[in-house]
Design a protein around this motif. Sequence first.
Motif, short mmCIF file in Angstrom:
data_model
loop_
_atom_site.label_atom_id
_atom_site.label_comp_id
_atom_site.label_asym_id
_atom_site.label_seq_id
_atom_site.Cartn_x
_atom_site.Cartn_y
_atom_site.Cartn_z
N VAL A 293 -9.73 4.75 -8.83
CA VAL A 293 -10.90 3.75 -9.19
C VAL A 293 -11.62 4.27 -10.53
CG1 VAL A 293 -12.65 2.15 -8.41
CG2 VAL A 293 -10.87 3.09 -6.80
N GLU B 57 -11.35 9.17 -6.49
CA GLU B 57 -9.87 8.92 -5.66
C GLU B 57 -10.61 8.46 -4.40
OE1 GLU B 57 -5.92 11.44 -5.02
OE2 GLU B 57 -7.74 12.40 -5.38
N ASN B 58 -10.00 7.38 -3.94
CA ASN B 58 -10.37 6.43 -2.81
C ASN B 58 -9.16 6.48 -1.92
OD1 ASN B 58 -11.81 5.09 -1.23
ND2 ASN B 58 -11.03 3.10 -1.75
N GLY C 145 -4.45 3.57 2.75
CA GLY C 145 -4.26 3.06 1.18
C GLY C 145 -4.90 4.06 0.19
N HIS C 146 -4.65 4.15 -0.89
CA HIS C 146 -4.75 5.26 -1.94
C HIS C 146 -4.95 4.49 -3.41
CE1 HIS C 146 -3.89 9.81 -3.09
NE2 HIS C 146 -4.94 9.05 -3.67
N GLU C 147 -6.05 4.69 -3.91
CA GLU C 147 -6.59 4.15 -5.34
C GLU C 147 -7.27 5.31 -6.08
OE1 GLU C 147 -8.13 -0.02 -3.54
OE2 GLU C 147 -9.61 1.28 -3.76
N SER D 61 -7.16 -4.31 -9.84
CA SER D 61 -6.12 -3.58 -10.44
C SER D 61 -6.00 -3.53 -11.75
CB SER D 61 -4.78 -3.88 -9.74
OG SER D 61 -4.89 -3.81 -8.34
N ILE E 298 0.22 4.70 -4.90
CA ILE E 298 -1.25 4.62 -5.30
C ILE E 298 -1.42 3.53 -6.40
CG2 ILE E 298 -2.75 6.26 -6.65
CD1 ILE E 298 -1.08 8.82 -5.48
N ARG E 299 -2.36 2.81 -6.21
CA ARG E 299 -2.78 1.89 -7.05
C ARG E 299 -3.97 2.36 -8.07
NH1 ARG E 299 -4.43 -2.97 -3.60
NH2 ARG E 299 -3.63 -4.08 -5.47
N VAL E 300 -4.12 1.77 -9.33
CA VAL E 300 -5.30 2.19 -10.10
C VAL E 300 -6.01 0.87 -10.07
CG1 VAL E 300 -5.78 2.63 -12.60
CG2 VAL E 300 -3.65 3.67 -11.68
N LYS E 301 -7.12 1.31 -10.12
CA LYS E 301 -8.22 0.14 -10.08
C LYS E 301 -9.26 0.47 -11.13
CE LYS E 301 -6.91 -1.91 -6.05
NZ LYS E 301 -7.53 -3.26 -5.33
N ARG F 223 0.96 -0.90 0.05
CA ARG F 223 -0.18 0.09 -0.11
C ARG F 223 0.78 1.10 -0.09
NH1 ARG F 223 -5.09 -2.17 0.46
NH2 ARG F 223 -5.09 -3.67 1.83
#
Length: 148
Positions: A93, A79-80, A89-91, A46, A8-11, A5
């Motif tokens: 989405v 943006e989560n 956590g940062h995503e 992801s 930043i993840r892209v979902k 985590r």
Amino acid sequence: MSIDRSRIRVKAMLIAVNGDATAHAVSLNAPTEENPDGYHRLIGGSVELGETHRTAIAREVDEELSAKIHELRHLGTIENIFRIDGEVGHEIVFVYAGRLDPEPAPEGATLTESDGSIVPVVWRPLDDDDAEELPLYPAGVMELLGAG
């Protein structure tokens, strides 16, 4: 398998509406420090390097549910930023709506995560108006559908 985590993840995630448009399929996740009764999360996952978010949602649904998506439409992006067991956590989405084929069963449905774990899938009312006790993540997602 631990999730990194630190980035930043892209979902890509799906509001998977049932045939009569009264509910949508969500995963029922285990309790966390922040959600001791568990929580609901949209179906999806992801985006992989070199993959579009549209391709990612189709792949994720196929991998997790062995299903296809019909009437797929992009609703927007959220943006989560969240905490899970105290960890930030940062995503980003990309949120879609569509119908699953086949639809998960009304009871006893599951999905398979990338680490092989099995997670229950349940139907959450579209118009729950906070009547649902478990939170839905990513937060604020139903406003994109116009149901929140």
